[in-house]
Write a protein that holds these residues in place. Structure first.
Motif, PDB file in Angstrom:
ATOM      1  N   GLU A  75       0.839  -1.197   0.000  1.00 48.71           N
ATOM      2  CA  GLU A  75       0.000   0.000   0.000  1.00 48.71           C
ATOM      3  C   GLU A  75       0.874   1.246   0.000  1.00 48.71           C
ATOM      4  N   VAL A  76       0.433   2.258  -0.754  1.00 53.04           N
ATOM      5  CA  VAL A  76       1.077   3.569  -0.745  1.00 53.04           C
ATOM      6  C   VAL A  76      -0.008   4.594  -0.451  1.00 53.04           C
ATOM      7  N   GLU A  77       0.156   5.309   0.644  1.00 51.55           N
ATOM      8  CA  GLU A  77      -0.824   6.315   1.045  1.00 51.55           C
ATOM      9  C   GLU A  77      -0.198   7.703   0.970  1.00 51.55           C
ATOM     10  N   GLN A  78      -0.906   8.622   0.319  1.00 51.66           N
ATOM     11  CA  GLN A  78      -0.459  10.011   0.292  1.00 51.66           C
ATOM     12  C   GLN A  78      -1.104  10.728   1.474  1.00 51.66           C
ATOM     13  N   LEU A  79      -0.314  11.460   2.240  1.00 58.15           N
ATOM     14  CA  LEU A  79      -0.827  12.123   3.420  1.00 58.15           C
ATOM     15  C   LEU A  79      -0.006  13.353   3.757  1.00 58.15           C
ATOM     16  N   ASP A  80      -0.471  14.118   4.704  1.00 62.29           N
ATOM     17  CA  ASP A  80       0.283  15.233   5.269  1.00 62.29           C
ATOM     18  C   ASP A  80       0.639  14.829   6.689  1.00 62.29           C
ATOM     19  N   VAL A  81       1.911  14.977   7.055  1.00 57.40           N
ATOM     20  CA  VAL A  81       2.370  14.560   8.378  1.00 57.40           C
ATOM     21  C   VAL A  81       2.676  15.764   9.254  1.00 57.40           C
ATOM     22  N   LEU A  96       4.369   4.011   3.213  1.00 55.94           N
ATOM     23  CA  LEU A  96       4.496   2.757   2.465  1.00 55.94           C
ATOM     24  C   LEU A  96       4.297   1.581   3.408  1.00 55.94           C
ATOM     25  N   THR A  97       3.342   0.725   3.097  1.00 54.48           N
ATOM     26  CA  THR A  97       3.164  -0.510   3.853  1.00 54.48           C
ATOM     27  C   THR A  97       3.926  -1.601   3.115  1.00 54.48           C
ATOM     28  N   LEU A  98       4.918  -2.178   3.793  1.00 55.98           N
ATOM     29  CA  LEU A  98       5.747  -3.233   3.219  1.00 55.98           C
ATOM     30  C   LEU A  98       5.432  -4.544   3.916  1.00 55.98           C
ATOM     31  N   THR A  99       5.387  -5.605   3.139  1.00 51.31           N
ATOM     32  CA  THR A  99       5.181  -6.933   3.700  1.00 51.31           C
ATOM     33  C   THR A  99       6.330  -7.821   3.269  1.00 51.31           C
ATOM     34  N   VAL A 100       6.920  -8.517   4.235  1.00 55.96           N
ATOM     35  CA  VAL A 100       7.996  -9.472   3.957  1.00 55.96           C
ATOM     36  C   VAL A 100       7.500 -10.849   4.338  1.00 55.96           C
ATOM     37  N   GLU A 101       7.555 -11.759   3.381  1.00 57.18           N
ATOM     38  CA  GLU A 101       7.170 -13.146   3.602  1.00 57.18           C
ATOM     39  C   GLU A 101       8.439 -13.991   3.571  1.00 57.18           C
ATOM     40  N   ASN A 102       8.614 -14.825   4.571  1.00 60.89           N
ATOM     41  CA  ASN A 102       9.808 -15.654   4.677  1.00 60.89           C
ATOM     42  C   ASN A 102       9.493 -17.074   4.218  1.00 60.89           C
ATOM     43  N   ASP A 103       9.913 -17.413   3.006  1.00 63.23           N
ATOM     44  CA  ASP A 103       9.736 -18.764   2.468  1.00 63.23           C
ATOM     45  C   ASP A 103      11.005 -19.594   2.610  1.00 63.23           C
ATOM     46  N   SER A 104      11.952 -19.115   3.440  1.00 64.01           N
ATOM     47  CA  SER A 104      13.190 -19.864   3.649  1.00 64.01           C
ATOM     48  C   SER A 104      13.017 -20.813   4.838  1.00 64.01           C
ATOM     49  N   ASP A 105      14.077 -21.533   5.169  1.00 61.80           N
ATOM     50  CA  ASP A 105      14.044 -22.471   6.294  1.00 61.80           C
ATOM     51  C   ASP A 105      14.573 -21.857   7.585  1.00 61.80           C
ATOM     52  N   GLU A 106      14.996 -20.589   7.532  1.00 65.43           N
ATOM     53  CA  GLU A 106      15.589 -19.945   8.702  1.00 65.43           C
ATOM     54  C   GLU A 106      14.905 -18.618   8.990  1.00 65.43           C
ATOM     55  N   GLY A 143       8.012 -19.451   6.988  1.00 64.89           N
ATOM     56  CA  GLY A 143       6.610 -19.667   6.694  1.00 64.89           C
ATOM     57  C   GLY A 143       5.692 -18.545   7.166  1.00 64.89           C
ATOM     58  N   LYS A 144       6.237 -17.491   7.737  1.00 63.56           N
ATOM     59  CA  LYS A 144       5.437 -16.384   8.268  1.00 63.56           C
ATOM     60  C   LYS A 144       5.697 -15.112   7.468  1.00 63.56           C
ATOM     61  N   SER A 145       4.853 -14.115   7.688  1.00 64.57           N
ATOM     62  CA  SER A 145       5.062 -12.806   7.064  1.00 64.57           C
ATOM     63  C   SER A 145       4.891 -11.728   8.130  1.00 64.57           C
ATOM     64  N   ILE A 146       5.425 -10.565   7.846  1.00 65.14           N
ATOM     65  CA  ILE A 146       5.369  -9.431   8.765  1.00 65.14           C
ATOM     66  C   ILE A 146       5.232  -8.158   7.932  1.00 65.14           C
ATOM     67  N   SER A 147       4.542  -7.179   8.473  1.00 65.40           N
ATOM     68  CA  SER A 147       4.372  -5.905   7.764  1.00 65.40           C
ATOM     69  C   SER A 147       4.944  -4.760   8.586  1.00 65.40           C
ATOM     70  N   GLY A 148       5.360  -3.723   7.896  1.00 60.75           N
ATOM     71  CA  GLY A 148       5.862  -2.514   8.526  1.00 60.75           C
ATOM     72  C   GLY A 148       5.450  -1.319   7.694  1.00 60.75           C
ATOM     73  N   ILE A 149       5.391  -0.156   8.324  1.00 64.57           N
ATOM     74  CA  ILE A 149       5.019   1.074   7.610  1.00 64.57           C
ATOM     75  C   ILE A 149       6.148   2.070   7.739  1.00 64.57           C
ATOM     76  N   TYR A 150       6.597   2.585   6.612  1.00 64.70           N
ATOM     77  CA  TYR A 150       7.670   3.583   6.551  1.00 64.70           C
ATOM     78  C   TYR A 150       7.097   4.853   5.952  1.00 64.70           C
ATOM     79  N   VAL A 151       7.421   5.994   6.561  1.00 66.79           N
ATOM     80  CA  VAL A 151       6.857   7.277   6.146  1.00 66.79           C
ATOM     81  C   VAL A 151       7.992   8.181   5.676  1.00 66.79           C
ATOM     82  N   PHE A 152       7.772   8.843   4.526  1.00 67.93           N
ATOM     83  CA  PHE A 152       8.771   9.734   3.942  1.00 67.93           C
ATOM     84  C   PHE A 152       8.128  11.044   3.538  1.00 67.93           C
TER      85      PHE A 152
END
Length: 181
Positions: A75-81, A96-106, A143-152
């Motif tokens: 997701e990309v959101e336009q906003l005023d901060v 920016l909402t980023l999602t990382v999915e880990n398909d590795s064994d570690e 096998g899990k995923s995680i999301s984070g939001i970064y603002v610029f």
């Protein structure tokens, strides 16, 4: 003459009166060597890490990086901060909402993930901790995923076309996302 001699004496002594017993402490400030939090010293040189291969994807698509790590700018959101910490500036921004999915064994540590944004006129987005900032914390298990939001902060006239780079750890493959907002 006596007044001139007194001024001269003050100039020579630096105009600071001598401490008297019972007044402020005249001892120098204490000093101590404090070790670096993770060891090391200023005399050590850290070996450079070559950047990883860059994989391009469109905003909204998933970059399937070598090693089983998949990154998506979901997701990309336009906003005023609003400015939150000293040195920050209020104004137009993108979240920016980023999602990382880990398909590795570690487990994959995301605590040092590096995210950057470049606007349509090649200006760099200024990172900010303004809401809704919520970066990756810790690791993502297999096998899990995680999301984070970064603002610029990014001028409104440069938010229509973006380049977003994501490097989840130094030397790892880099995901380069491009697209219109």
């Amino acid at each position: 003459m006596a007044a001139g001699a007194a001024l001269c004496a003050l100039a020579i002594s630096g105009c600071a009166p001598e401490p008297t017993p019972g007044s402020q402490n005249s001892d120098p400030l204490p000093s101590a060597t404090v070790p670096a939090p993770n060891g090391g010293s200023i005399d050590e040189t850290v070996a450079p890490v070559a950047p990883g291969e860059t994989l391009e994807a469109k905003l909204g698509d998933t970059a399937e990086l070598e090693g089983g790590v998949n990154v998506t700018v979901s997701e990309v959101e336009q906003l005023d901060v609003k400015a939150v910490t000293p040195g920050e500036i209020a104004g137009p921004a993108v979240a920016l909402t980023l999602t990382v999915e880990n398909d590795s064994d570690e487990s994959v540590d995301l605590s040092t993930a590096m995210v950057s944004v470049t606007g349509s006129k090649d200006s760099f987005g200024q990172p900010t901790t303004s809401e809704p900032y919520s970066p990756f914390l810790g690791s993502v298990e297999p096998g899990k995923s995680i999301s984070g939001i970064y603002v610029f902060r990014l001028p409104a006239e440069e938010r229509d076309s973006l380049q977003v780079t994501v490097e989840y750890v130094a030397g790892a493959p880099i995901a380069l996302f491009t697209g219109d907002v």
